[in-house]
Write an enzyme that holds these catalytic residues in place. Structure first.
Site, PDB file in Angstrom:
ATOM      1  N   VAL A  17      -2.243   6.910  -7.823  1.00  0.00           N
ATOM      2  CA  VAL A  17      -2.440   8.367  -7.794  1.00  0.00           C
ATOM      3  C   VAL A  17      -1.598   9.004  -8.903  1.00  0.00           C
ATOM      4  CG1 VAL A  17      -2.173  10.480  -6.438  1.00  0.00           C
ATOM      5  CG2 VAL A  17      -2.992   8.398  -5.315  1.00  0.00           C
ATOM      6  N   ARG A 102       0.705  17.721   6.351  1.00  0.00           N
ATOM      7  CA  ARG A 102      -0.643  18.298   6.407  1.00  0.00           C
ATOM      8  C   ARG A 102      -0.905  19.130   7.659  1.00  0.00           C
ATOM      9  NH1 ARG A 102      -3.451  12.738   4.672  1.00  0.00           N
ATOM     10  NH2 ARG A 102      -2.872  12.783   2.469  1.00  0.00           N
ATOM     11  N   CYS A 133      -8.067  11.875   1.130  1.00  0.00           N
ATOM     12  CA  CYS A 133      -9.218  11.776   0.215  1.00  0.00           C
ATOM     13  C   CYS A 133     -10.570  11.868   0.933  1.00  0.00           C
ATOM     14  CB  CYS A 133      -9.142  10.464  -0.564  1.00  0.00           C
ATOM     15  SG  CYS A 133      -8.592   9.077   0.415  1.00  0.00           S
ATOM     16  N   GLN A 160     -14.792   3.162   2.340  1.00  0.00           N
ATOM     17  CA  GLN A 160     -13.674   3.529   1.464  1.00  0.00           C
ATOM     18  C   GLN A 160     -13.239   2.380   0.551  1.00  0.00           C
ATOM     19  OE1 GLN A 160     -11.946   6.349   5.001  1.00  0.00           O
ATOM     20  NE2 GLN A 160     -10.462   5.814   3.433  1.00  0.00           N
ATOM     21  N   SER A 163      -8.807   1.158  -3.655  1.00  0.00           N
ATOM     22  CA  SER A 163      -7.782   1.931  -4.370  1.00  0.00           C
ATOM     23  C   SER A 163      -7.128   2.973  -3.461  1.00  0.00           C
ATOM     24  CB  SER A 163      -8.358   2.605  -5.615  1.00  0.00           C
ATOM     25  OG  SER A 163      -9.454   3.421  -5.254  1.00  0.00           O
ATOM     26  N   GLY A 164      -7.792   3.337  -2.378  1.00  0.00           N
ATOM     27  CA  GLY A 164      -7.197   4.255  -1.399  1.00  0.00           C
ATOM     28  C   GLY A 164      -5.923   3.697  -0.796  1.00  0.00           C
ATOM     29  N   ARG A 239     -13.180   0.083   5.408  1.00  0.00           N
ATOM     30  CA  ARG A 239     -12.773  -0.354   4.052  1.00  0.00           C
ATOM     31  C   ARG A 239     -13.829  -1.315   3.523  1.00  0.00           C
ATOM     32  NH1 ARG A 239      -9.145   2.237   1.523  1.00  0.00           N
ATOM     33  NH2 ARG A 239      -7.538   1.867   3.082  1.00  0.00           N
ATOM     34  N   HIS A 246     -14.891   6.637  -2.780  1.00  0.00           N
ATOM     35  CA  HIS A 246     -15.232   6.529  -1.356  1.00  0.00           C
ATOM     36  C   HIS A 246     -16.642   7.103  -1.153  1.00  0.00           C
ATOM     37  CE1 HIS A 246     -11.169   5.431  -0.758  1.00  0.00           C
ATOM     38  NE2 HIS A 246     -10.734   6.411  -0.008  1.00  0.00           N
ATOM     39  N   ASN A 319     -11.955   8.796  -5.215  1.00  0.00           N
ATOM     40  CA  ASN A 319     -10.875   9.100  -4.258  1.00  0.00           C
ATOM     41  C   ASN A 319      -9.540   9.340  -4.937  1.00  0.00           C
ATOM     42  OD1 ASN A 319     -11.460   6.144  -4.623  1.00  0.00           O
ATOM     43  ND2 ASN A 319      -9.436   5.966  -3.684  1.00  0.00           N
TER      44      ASN A 319
HETATM   45  P1  NAP Z   1       0.836   3.007  -5.019  1.00  0.00           P
HETATM   46  O1  NAP Z   1      -0.098   2.697  -6.122  1.00  0.00           O
HETATM   47  O2  NAP Z   1       1.306   1.910  -4.144  1.00  0.00           O
HETATM   48  O3  NAP Z   1       2.106   3.770  -5.654  1.00  0.00           O
HETATM   49  C1  NAP Z   1       3.205   4.194  -4.898  1.00  0.00           C
HETATM   50  C2  NAP Z   1       4.099   5.056  -5.775  1.00  0.00           C
HETATM   51  O4  NAP Z   1       5.177   5.573  -4.984  1.00  0.00           O
HETATM   52  C3  NAP Z   1       4.748   4.274  -6.907  1.00  0.00           C
HETATM   53  O5  NAP Z   1       4.923   5.126  -8.014  1.00  0.00           O
HETATM   54  C4  NAP Z   1       6.096   3.887  -6.297  1.00  0.00           C
HETATM   55  O6  NAP Z   1       7.075   3.640  -7.274  1.00  0.00           O
HETATM   56  C5  NAP Z   1       6.401   5.187  -5.580  1.00  0.00           C
HETATM   57  N1  NAP Z   1       7.428   4.990  -4.556  1.00  0.00           N
HETATM   58  C6  NAP Z   1       7.392   4.182  -3.475  1.00  0.00           C
HETATM   59  N2  NAP Z   1       8.545   4.242  -2.791  1.00  0.00           N
HETATM   60  C7  NAP Z   1       9.342   5.113  -3.471  1.00  0.00           C
HETATM   61  C8  NAP Z   1      10.669   5.587  -3.296  1.00  0.00           C
HETATM   62  N3  NAP Z   1      11.435   5.174  -2.282  1.00  0.00           N
HETATM   63  N4  NAP Z   1      11.163   6.483  -4.182  1.00  0.00           N
HETATM   64  C9  NAP Z   1      10.407   6.893  -5.221  1.00  0.00           C
HETATM   65  N5  NAP Z   1       9.142   6.474  -5.456  1.00  0.00           N
HETATM   66  C10 NAP Z   1       8.616   5.598  -4.585  1.00  0.00           C
HETATM   67  O7  NAP Z   1       0.238   4.086  -4.049  1.00  0.00           O
HETATM   68  P2  NAP Z   1      -0.743   5.313  -4.343  1.00  0.00           P
HETATM   69  O8  NAP Z   1      -2.126   4.893  -4.069  1.00  0.00           O
HETATM   70  O9  NAP Z   1      -0.428   5.919  -5.662  1.00  0.00           O
HETATM   71  O10 NAP Z   1      -0.387   6.278  -3.139  1.00  0.00           O
HETATM   72  C11 NAP Z   1       0.882   6.767  -2.906  1.00  0.00           C
HETATM   73  C12 NAP Z   1       0.840   7.728  -1.732  1.00  0.00           C
HETATM   74  O11 NAP Z   1      -0.015   8.822  -2.045  1.00  0.00           O
HETATM   75  C13 NAP Z   1       0.260   7.122  -0.447  1.00  0.00           C
HETATM   76  O12 NAP Z   1       1.241   6.433   0.304  1.00  0.00           O
HETATM   77  C14 NAP Z   1      -0.265   8.332   0.247  1.00  0.00           C
HETATM   78  O13 NAP Z   1       0.763   8.946   0.975  1.00  0.00           O
HETATM   79  C15 NAP Z   1      -0.693   9.215  -0.890  1.00  0.00           C
HETATM   80  N6  NAP Z   1      -2.150   9.121  -1.142  1.00  0.00           N
HETATM   81  C16 NAP Z   1      -2.880  10.153  -0.836  1.00  0.00           C
HETATM   82  C17 NAP Z   1      -4.213  10.114  -1.029  1.00  0.00           C
HETATM   83  C18 NAP Z   1      -5.016  11.263  -0.588  1.00  0.00           C
HETATM   84  O14 NAP Z   1      -5.983  10.987   0.023  1.00  0.00           O
HETATM   85  N7  NAP Z   1      -4.634  12.470  -0.899  1.00  0.00           N
HETATM   86  C19 NAP Z   1      -4.869   9.045  -1.567  1.00  0.00           C
HETATM   87  C20 NAP Z   1      -4.113   7.961  -1.887  1.00  0.00           C
HETATM   88  C21 NAP Z   1      -2.737   8.022  -1.662  1.00  0.00           C
HETATM   89  P3  NAP Z   1       7.481   2.145  -7.743  1.00  0.00           P
HETATM   90  O15 NAP Z   1       6.624   1.838  -8.947  1.00  0.00           O
HETATM   91  O16 NAP Z   1       8.910   2.301  -8.150  1.00  0.00           O
HETATM   92  O17 NAP Z   1       7.264   1.223  -6.621  1.00  0.00           O
HETATM   93  O1  3JN Z   2      -6.980   4.392   2.627  1.00  0.00           O
HETATM   94  C1  3JN Z   2      -7.485   5.315   1.985  1.00  0.00           C
HETATM   95  O2  3JN Z   2      -8.586   5.211   1.445  1.00  0.00           O
HETATM   96  C2  3JN Z   2      -6.747   6.602   1.869  1.00  0.00           C
HETATM   97  C3  3JN Z   2      -5.339   6.403   2.227  1.00  0.00           C
HETATM   98  C4  3JN Z   2      -4.458   7.340   2.163  1.00  0.00           C
HETATM   99  C5  3JN Z   2      -3.081   7.081   2.565  1.00  0.00           C
HETATM  100  C6  3JN Z   2      -2.534   5.811   2.404  1.00  0.00           C
HETATM  101  C7  3JN Z   2      -1.241   5.546   2.819  1.00  0.00           C
HETATM  102  C8  3JN Z   2      -0.493   6.537   3.411  1.00  0.00           C
HETATM  103  C9  3JN Z   2      -2.316   8.090   3.132  1.00  0.00           C
HETATM  104  C10 3JN Z   2      -2.890   9.468   3.250  1.00  0.00           C
HETATM  105  O3  3JN Z   2      -3.089  10.083   2.216  1.00  0.00           O
HETATM  106  O4  3JN Z   2      -3.127   9.937   4.361  1.00  0.00           O
HETATM  107  C11 3JN Z   2      -1.028   7.802   3.570  1.00  0.00           C
HETATM  108  C12 3JN Z   2      -0.170   8.842   4.197  1.00  0.00           C
HETATM  109  O5  3JN Z   2       0.294   9.686   3.455  1.00  0.00           O
HETATM  110  O6  3JN Z   2       0.034   8.780   5.409  1.00  0.00           O
END
Ligand code: NAP
Ligand code: 3JN
Length: 340
Positions: A17, A102, A133, A160, A163-164, A239, A246, A319
């Site tokens: 993201v 949220r 998403c 989904q 990448s989610g 998934r 998605h 997504n």
């Molecule tokens: P990801 O590819 O696994 O990336 C996680 C990111 O968070 C990396 O930059 C990681 O840094 C950083 N991180 C983890 N722990 C940390 C900490 N203690 N301090 C600072 N940075 C930290 O995951 P992603 O798909 O980008 O998603 C991340 C989060 O976004 C999810 O857990 C979810 O809450 C949210 N999300 C929301 C949506 C939505 O639907 N709106 C969709 C997808 C995800 P490092 O490189 O240092 O590990």
């Molecule tokens: O799985 C997906 O396609 C969307 C996932 C979103 C997600 C993944 C890990 C933690 C979330 C979210 O955005 O609700 C979270 C979270 O923030 O709880």
């Protein structure tokens, strides 16, 4: 006086993201004065490109947010729980992509095409929540239908992409596909079962009522965004072995009689939506076409012949873009236009 450019920080910049945040800020010409990239100690010290320069990735710390105007957060819910309030207290408006805030009644949950007017509620806590998403793409497509026909009930099944679940989940799918083709044993770390050539009717953990957390997010968030607790929503989230985008099969029951041709016309004019619906030519939305693009695509729009006022449709969107980073940057654009 209005600022010409803003100091922006991305928490979770090295994630999938976070990567989209960086790309979208650049693509849309967001007025960035200084961009600060933040991650954990695992990535601090690395660098990422922005506007032709390599920017350092720094450690996310409590002191980071002095002088930062806007924080785009996706470091996971438990990390946002700690750092978003700290940033907000330092005067930074946080747009948080995690589930942490949220459903907090003091924090707005915003999709710009649906409830842009809620953005102003950020002032109480300096935080705006970005929905899940799967919720975002569904409400963008359903908003014009709800406005005209009043939706009573939504039944949604999602398909989904991996990448989610983040970068490691994408690696797990490609590693498993390669291992299976080469008759090697495969590893399984992120998903509860093999994801290659499979479908998993489980996203996130199960709750006592038999639903998953992802399914309940869709129910609660949809009602909050529409500002209508009377809408009944039920979801099954699945998934599938697709990398990005998605897809959703959505059935709605409306109060007023609904005409599928009128819905097509409504959606053709709707902001953020692209209708792809020509069954004679075999045209309908697909994840491979939606990936790396901005719209919410809608197709297979047809009457539900099993009930009086019902409609079926197929909704697909990237997504990581509209489902996450793009929606947040669009919120930031409205924030600087109207408030900062
Ligand atoms: P990801 O590819 O696994 O990336 C996680 C990111 O968070 C990396 O930059 C990681 O840094 C950083 N991180 C983890 N722990 C940390 C900490 N203690 N301090 C600072 N940075 C930290 O995951 P992603 O798909 O980008 O998603 C991340 C989060 O976004 C999810 O857990 C979810 O809450 C949210 N999300 C929301 C949506 C939505 O639907 N709106 C969709 C997808 C995800 P490092 O490189 O240092 O590990
Ligand atoms: O799985 C997906 O396609 C969307 C996932 C979103 C997600 C993944 C890990 C933690 C979330 C979210 O955005 O609700 C979270 C979270 O923030 O709880």
């Amino acid at each position: 006086m209005k600022k010409k450019a803003y100091n922006v920080a991305i928490a979770g910049a090295t994630g999938v993201v976070g990567g989209e945040f960086i790309k979208i800020l650049e693509e849309r010409g967001f007025p960035v004065k200084e961009l600060t990239l933040l991650a954990s100690e695992r990535s601090a010290g690395s660098s990422l490109p922005f506007k032709g320069k390599e920017l350092p990735v720094k450690l996310l710390e409590k002191e980071t947010f002095e002088g930062v105007d806007i924080g785009l957060f996706s470091p996971g819910a438990s990390v946002s729980a700690i750092y978003a309030p700290v940033a907000a207290k330092a005067g930074c408006v946080v747009i948080d992509n995690t589930s942490q805030f949220r459903m907090d009644p003091e924090i707005p949950l915003v999709v710009p095409e649906v409830n842009p007017g809620d953005i102003g509620k950020y002032k109480k806590r300096n935080i705006i929540a970005n929905p899940n998403c799967s919720t975002i793409q569904m409400v963008v497509a359903l908003k014009p239908i709800h406005d005209k026909y009043k939706i009573k009930r939504i039944v949604v099944s999602t398909y989904q992409s991996v990448s989610g679940a983040g970068r490691e989940a994408m690696d797990e799918l490609s590693d498993q596909v390669r291992a299976l083709y080469n008759m090697r044993t495969y590893e399984q770390k992120v998903f509860p079962h093999r994801i290659a050539f499979n479908c998993l009717p489980q996203i996130d953990s199960f709750l006592d009522n038999g639903y998953t957390k992802e399914e309940i997010k869709m129910v609660n968030e949809t009602r909050k965004i529409f500002g209508d607790d009377s809408i009944r929503v039920t979801a099954t989230t699945v998934r599938v072995p697709v990398f990005v985008s998605h897809s959703e099969a959505v059935n709605v029951e409306t109060e007023k009689p609904v005409d599928p041709e009128d819905v097509k016309a409504l959606l053709t004019k709707a902001p953020g939506v692209k209708v792809v619906d020509d069954i004679k030519k075999g045209l309908y939305p697909m994840p491979v076409d939606a990936a790396e693009t901005d719209p919410v695509y809608v197709g297979r729009i047809r009457r539900d012949e099993s009930i009086e006022n019902g409609l079926n449709m197929w909704i697909v969107s990237d997504n990581l873009r509209k489902g996450a980073a793009l929606n947040a940057v669009q919120i930031a654009e409205l924030l600087i236009r109207d408030y900062l």
